[in-house]
Design a protein around this motif. Sequence first.
Motif, PDB file in Angstrom:
ATOM      1  N   ASN A   1       0.800  -1.233   0.000  1.00  0.00           N
ATOM      2  CA  ASN A   1       0.000   0.000   0.000  1.00  0.00           C
ATOM      3  C   ASN A   1       0.832   1.282   0.000  1.00  0.00           C
ATOM      4  N   GLU A   2       2.115   1.176   0.342  1.00  0.00           N
ATOM      5  CA  GLU A   2       3.022   2.336   0.365  1.00  0.00           C
ATOM      6  C   GLU A   2       2.461   3.502   1.185  1.00  0.00           C
ATOM      7  N   ASN A   3       1.720   3.164   2.239  1.00  0.00           N
ATOM      8  CA  ASN A   3       1.133   4.210   3.079  1.00  0.00           C
ATOM      9  C   ASN A   3       1.599   4.099   4.525  1.00  0.00           C
ATOM     10  N   ALA A   4       2.660   3.323   4.760  1.00  0.00           N
ATOM     11  CA  ALA A   4       3.181   3.179   6.120  1.00  0.00           C
ATOM     12  C   ALA A   4       4.675   2.907   6.047  1.00  0.00           C
TER      13      ALA A   4
ATOM     14  N   SER B   1      18.103   1.675  17.210  1.00  0.00           N
ATOM     15  CA  SER B   1      19.187   0.829  17.730  1.00  0.00           C
ATOM     16  C   SER B   1      18.868   0.208  19.090  1.00  0.00           C
ATOM     17  N   ASP B   2      17.953   0.816  19.867  1.00  0.00           N
ATOM     18  CA  ASP B   2      17.624   0.264  21.189  1.00  0.00           C
ATOM     19  C   ASP B   2      16.572  -0.845  21.105  1.00  0.00           C
ATOM     20  N   GLY B   3      16.234  -1.275  19.878  1.00  0.00           N
ATOM     21  CA  GLY B   3      15.292  -2.385  19.723  1.00  0.00           C
ATOM     22  C   GLY B   3      13.858  -1.953  19.493  1.00  0.00           C
ATOM     23  N   ARG B   4      13.606  -0.645  19.504  1.00  0.00           N
ATOM     24  CA  ARG B   4      12.232  -0.181  19.246  1.00  0.00           C
ATOM     25  C   ARG B   4      11.888  -0.299  17.762  1.00  0.00           C
ATOM     26  N   VAL B   5      10.649  -0.637  17.486  1.00  0.00           N
ATOM     27  CA  VAL B   5      10.108  -0.577  16.127  1.00  0.00           C
ATOM     28  C   VAL B   5       8.918   0.375  16.165  1.00  0.00           C
ATOM     29  N   MET B   6       9.012   1.462  15.402  1.00  0.00           N
ATOM     30  CA  MET B   6       7.942   2.466  15.378  1.00  0.00           C
ATOM     31  C   MET B   6       7.272   2.411  14.011  1.00  0.00           C
ATOM     32  N   ILE B   7       5.964   2.175  13.994  1.00  0.00           N
ATOM     33  CA  ILE B   7       5.230   2.071  12.733  1.00  0.00           C
ATOM     34  C   ILE B   7       4.413   3.348  12.532  1.00  0.00           C
ATOM     35  N   TRP B   8       4.798   4.106  11.511  1.00  0.00           N
ATOM     36  CA  TRP B   8       4.136   5.373  11.180  1.00  0.00           C
ATOM     37  C   TRP B   8       3.245   5.152   9.962  1.00  0.00           C
ATOM     38  N   GLU B   9       1.982   5.533  10.093  1.00  0.00           N
ATOM     39  CA  GLU B   9       1.042   5.348   8.991  1.00  0.00           C
ATOM     40  C   GLU B   9       0.626   6.706   8.443  1.00  0.00           C
ATOM     41  N   LEU B  10       0.512   6.781   7.121  1.00  0.00           N
ATOM     42  CA  LEU B  10       0.058   8.022   6.480  1.00  0.00           C
ATOM     43  C   LEU B  10      -1.453   8.092   6.534  1.00  0.00           C
ATOM     44  N   LYS B  11      -1.973   9.243   6.918  1.00  0.00           N
ATOM     45  CA  LYS B  11      -3.417   9.472   6.912  1.00  0.00           C
ATOM     46  C   LYS B  11      -3.690  10.708   6.069  1.00  0.00           C
ATOM     47  N   SER B  12      -4.782  10.660   5.312  1.00  0.00           N
ATOM     48  CA  SER B  12      -5.121  11.821   4.487  1.00  0.00           C
ATOM     49  C   SER B  12      -6.338  12.522   5.074  1.00  0.00           C
ATOM     50  N   ALA B  13      -6.373  13.833   4.936  1.00  0.00           N
ATOM     51  CA  ALA B  13      -7.519  14.618   5.407  1.00  0.00           C
ATOM     52  C   ALA B  13      -7.867  15.640   4.338  1.00  0.00           C
ATOM     53  N   VAL B  14      -9.151  15.822   4.108  1.00  0.00           N
ATOM     54  CA  VAL B  14      -9.605  16.796   3.100  1.00  0.00           C
ATOM     55  C   VAL B  14      -9.389  18.200   3.649  1.00  0.00           C
ATOM     56  N   CYS B  15      -8.768  19.074   2.837  1.00  0.00           N
ATOM     57  CA  CYS B  15      -8.503  20.453   3.262  1.00  0.00           C
ATOM     58  C   CYS B  15      -9.787  21.268   3.144  1.00  0.00           C
TER      59      CYS B  15
ATOM     60  N   ASP C   1      -7.570   5.873   2.975  1.00  0.00           N
ATOM     61  CA  ASP C   1      -6.250   5.552   3.522  1.00  0.00           C
ATOM     62  C   ASP C   1      -5.813   4.127   3.190  1.00  0.00           C
ATOM     63  N   LEU C   2      -6.533   3.460   2.292  1.00  0.00           N
ATOM     64  CA  LEU C   2      -6.200   2.077   1.940  1.00  0.00           C
ATOM     65  C   LEU C   2      -4.793   1.974   1.370  1.00  0.00           C
ATOM     66  N   SER C   3      -4.434   2.900   0.485  1.00  0.00           N
ATOM     67  CA  SER C   3      -3.099   2.859  -0.127  1.00  0.00           C
ATOM     68  C   SER C   3      -2.758   4.254  -0.632  1.00  0.00           C
ATOM     69  N   LEU C   4      -1.476   4.430  -0.967  1.00  0.00           N
ATOM     70  CA  LEU C   4      -1.006   5.756  -1.395  1.00  0.00           C
ATOM     71  C   LEU C   4      -1.748   6.235  -2.638  1.00  0.00           C
ATOM     72  N   ASP C   5      -1.998   5.314  -3.602  1.00  0.00           N
ATOM     73  CA  ASP C   5      -2.666   5.759  -4.824  1.00  0.00           C
ATOM     74  C   ASP C   5      -4.158   6.002  -4.618  1.00  0.00           C
ATOM     75  N   ASN C   6      -4.704   5.572  -3.476  1.00  0.00           N
ATOM     76  CA  ASN C   6      -6.086   5.929  -3.140  1.00  0.00           C
ATOM     77  C   ASN C   6      -6.157   7.194  -2.290  1.00  0.00           C
ATOM     78  N   MET C   7      -4.996   7.673  -1.828  1.00  0.00           N
ATOM     79  CA  MET C   7      -4.953   8.896  -1.026  1.00  0.00           C
ATOM     80  C   MET C   7      -4.795  10.128  -1.902  1.00  0.00           C
ATOM     81  N   ILE C   8      -3.818  10.054  -2.816  1.00  0.00           N
ATOM     82  CA  ILE C   8      -3.521  11.227  -3.649  1.00  0.00           C
ATOM     83  C   ILE C   8      -3.537  10.823  -5.113  1.00  0.00           C
ATOM     84  N   GLY C   9      -4.070  11.700  -5.931  1.00  0.00           N
ATOM     85  CA  GLY C   9      -4.101  11.454  -7.367  1.00  0.00           C
ATOM     86  C   GLY C   9      -2.726  11.638  -7.978  1.00  0.00           C
TER      87      GLY C   9
END
Length: 1216
Positions: A367-370, A376-390, A423-431
């Motif tokens: 989906n290329e949206n996350a 290095s301390d063993g943390r895994v941080m998962i950041w997800e892209l969210k879109s909002a209508v301006c 927010d399903l995938s990058l190509d469904n977020m932005i044209g």
Amino acid sequence: MLPYTVNFKVSARTLTGALNAYNKAAVDWGWQGLIAYGCHSLVVVIDSNTAQTLQVLEKHKADIVKVKWARENYHHNIGSPYCLRLASADVNGKIIVWDVAAGVAQCEIQEHVKPIQDVQWLWNQDASRDLLLAIHPPNYIVLWNADTGTKLWKKSYADNILSFSFDPFDPSHLTLLTSEGIVFISDFSPSKPPSGPGKKVYISSPHSSPAHNKLAAATGAKKALKKVKILITQEKPSADFVALNDCLQLAYLPSKRNHMLLLYPREILILDLEVNQTVGVIAIERTGVPFLQVIPCSQRDGLFCLHENGCITLRVRRSYNSICTTSNDEPDLDPVQELTYDLRSQCDAIRVTKTVRPFSMVCCPVNENAAALIVSDGRVMIWELKSAVCSRNARNSSGVSPLYSPVSFCGIPGGVLQNKLPDLSLDNMIGQSAIAGEEHPKGSILQEVHLKFLLTGLLSGLPSPQFAIRMCPPLTTKNIKMYQPLLAVGTSNGSVLVYHLTSGLLHKELSVHSCEVKGIEWTSLTSFLSFAASTPNNMGLVRNELQLVDLPTGRSTAFRGDRGNDESPIEMIKVSHLKQYLAVVFKDKPLELWDIRTCTLLREMSKSFPAITALEWSPSHNLKSLRKKQLATREAMARQTVVSDAELGAVESSVISLLQEAESKSELSQNISAREHFVFTDNDGQVYHLTVEGNSVKDSARIPPDGSMGSITCIAWKGDTLVLGDMDGNLNFWDLKARVSRGIPTHRSWVRKIRFAPGKGNQKLIAMYNDGAEVWDTKEVQMVSSLRSGRNVTFRILDVDWCTSDKVILASDDGCIRVLEMSMKSTCFRMDEQELIEPVWCPYLLVPRAALALKAFLLHQPWNGRYSLDISHIDYPENEEIKTLLQEQLHALSNDIKKLLLDPEFTLLQRCLLVSRLYGDESELHFWTVAAHYLHSLSQAKSGDTVVTKEGAPKDRLSNPLDICYDVLCENTYFQKFQLERVNLQEVKRSTYDHTRKCTDQLLLLGQTDRAVQLLLETSADNQHYYCDSLKACLVTTVTSSGPSQSTIKLVATNMIANGKLAEGVQLLCLIDKAADACRYLQTYGEWNRAAWLAKVRLNSEECADVLKRWVDHLCSPQVNQKSKALLVLLSLGCFVSVAETLHRCVRQNLEHAGASLFLNQGSQKLIAAIYADYARSLKSLGFKQGAVHFASKAGAAGRDLLNELGSPKEELTEG
């Protein structure tokens, strides 16, 4: 009483901690939604949606340097099921290929003993999915069969190879990043090694160019870019140029063909490989944070960038139609077109220290949206892209072009009212970014959006060692209702982490001490004591901290009150068997005895009290006799309160049971002080036995030292067995009942700790040494298992304990805590045996038949009036356990996905696309994306060029073209516009005669003769090609359509082609509008991609289709075997019947049945019936009887035999 083997389910697992430097690039995000990363010599697999650890793979003996998931771009069926395959490589040159679900190593590969530099699965052939390409230092690339471990071929190069990158558009193109420069390989093939040394080029580092100088403002960067001259040269750069080792990364852009990026700490350079020239630069201002890594997207022309402060940024290419208007400078007379990437979103940075820094980033390939950040301390941080209508007011005034939401969702354009999941995938977020000269259609229903990163998952690792571990009190019949298997881990920073061992998740993190935790003892199921000591002063005195922690509230109390400053350090604490008393042993200070219930000091021993080397409480006590006495007293009181004898019988039993229950619950809160015993040893090895009752302490016996034992270091006592360990590695087993002792020399040096296993009658014992651990059976006095550092394992053991009656816990110096079977062999577990807190969507964990049956259920339910996600009512004759697993998978889907699947207006085509995303099925995702686009656009074309949407806004068909990442599969007009835009950019960037000539060639092929003539006339008189170019300019301008000139030029062109000048001959044919002939010549000489490109830009649709159909035949030939690509080309031509026939020949039932419904409205009824019959047989083999009956009934005569097999009523034949 429960037998001691019964326990709550705690599976063997490993809790991982901080990573080491070798693990920096060992991370990969697979198509199935799982993230794998290296932690020392372990491979950790986590779920990206719930951030839960699913598997820890342990077989490598050295640190992991690379991990790579196998690709999913093949047709999945029973013979080729969904499976979790992963390759991991270590610093000793070993590659292991894993079946991750089973936790089993399928294959081990070893060539040299140096760290593997890079590894990649091949994905281009339909036939073989087992090929793995690896870089073995210093300069070898080796192709392996990852199924058998066979070496297929090996090739060496002149320079040390650092990494490689495959061209996503042409798998025969491979690029190597070496210590000296870049090597382009254009004849990569699985069947044989590349023939020559490849084309070697050198790169002038951007630091030597003006691009690095002043880049503070956007206009400054733009002007600096004009001055960037050629960056790729055939000649080796001079000494004043900085070497290539500044280059951090090399990668092809998957969003458009023949583009590559080079990453430097302060710049990203975008190269056009057709002219070997920089066409874009992303430069960081002087105050900006340098880059660490970049991941280019395929769905949109965007870049995920990781910076040194752990911040992830998303940059998206700016639309060209806004370039000229964004500059605050005075307008340039000739505005420079360039690839400009605007910053669209960024996440929060992390706090970087000496030991905590970002290591690597991976992006969701489906989906290329996350993006996931590995720290290095063993943390895994998962950041997800969210879109909002301006809102209209919030639109940015920074000059950055706006981003619009796409017109379509899951391949089908729909109105504002359509149920969407943007927010399903990058190509469904932005044209798509508009290309040059193309505005967004006026009046269309486009909404401006902005993007933001949201932290949706966080997995924390253990802190760096040292560790002190202690398991909570064991499970008993009395505490079975409230028992939780909790492990307390004391850390070097003073905090105590409490882990729930059923799930392996962190239960609580408590900041208890200001220095390293030395030991922990539980006082109940919900409270524990922990102690720490500060660094000694010059007199050897410390500040002791002894804290009592209540787990539910997290409240921490100083157990010894104000005591603790400037005294001898605490050596150990020991809690009595009934959790009544606490013995605190100091290094150079007498013993203290405390009452745990009241936190009061019972006794501080005199200074003459012997120094203690080891201490243990006895399991025997007099609580039962005390209870009997107290119960008898209470019964007597109860009898006195009963009015009549008649009521006595009824009341007596209930009163007694209530009293017993109350007694068991609050035995410690009442003032019963049971008598307990403890033993300890002094420096001479003499054993002392003391009795504690209330606040009285009596010395009851002394046993003289055993001559065979050295200084005693630890004691363990259970039942009638007492075990002592000494400095020399001897274990002494005392049978108190038989009054015999037996000494065993283990020859393992200092016995640091011994501890009995929990459970009545369980006489197993674990002993910890400097170099490992052993499990002993004290009944038989024999060793059960042994583990030795350096021999069995690479890590050193820091602490041990029992988890359950048959599992041990080992804390080790690689920062991990392992829960192992009693054999102490490191084994991986099966993922389906895991106890997880949250359900995980991963159909790959199901057995192959069930995974495919679930897919069929999600795709198509024509037997139901309404779509359902309840599988219980389906006639599915598998065992109930598998049906339950299927239902659990359906429950694991997010509510948004469930809402889409249950929407009756969500079409079959959209379902196919969504399910291929859910399964991470790469080949099907591409198939349905192209199919959805052309089915929709061609159906619109039939009904008229312009359609009116529900909202009444007219929409041009080409305003929603197929993404350019599909290259020659795009519509011809859109493809032509993109190629013209690209040649414009190349023309602006040209800096040498060679560049100009390449631009001229492209312009002639594109039919842009006027501009080509201008470039030809630019050739200077002192250039050796001046005369030829002048004549060529004359030829281009005077070409007429008269017969003689045409025939002459055609004759010359064919002669040139016959004599090896293919490109020049093709140019001449294009000049006289014989591009169709040119394409045929290109195909004859094997230039299939070039022929397809030329057909798209120069031929009308019929001629273009002829060229592409010849290409399809070539792709389907056995020696090429790229039927998947051939299917996509046929889809782009609208040849849907041919697609269905090809699928039918390839026996791809799950694509067939949908194809029959979607492609064959006017097709052959016979073919449709055959496809339905095949699909019904496929469902029957999966055990999906209900679906099989439905499709067999639709197959008419072809399905009659199958219906009879299924035992279906005859009437069903009338359907279909």
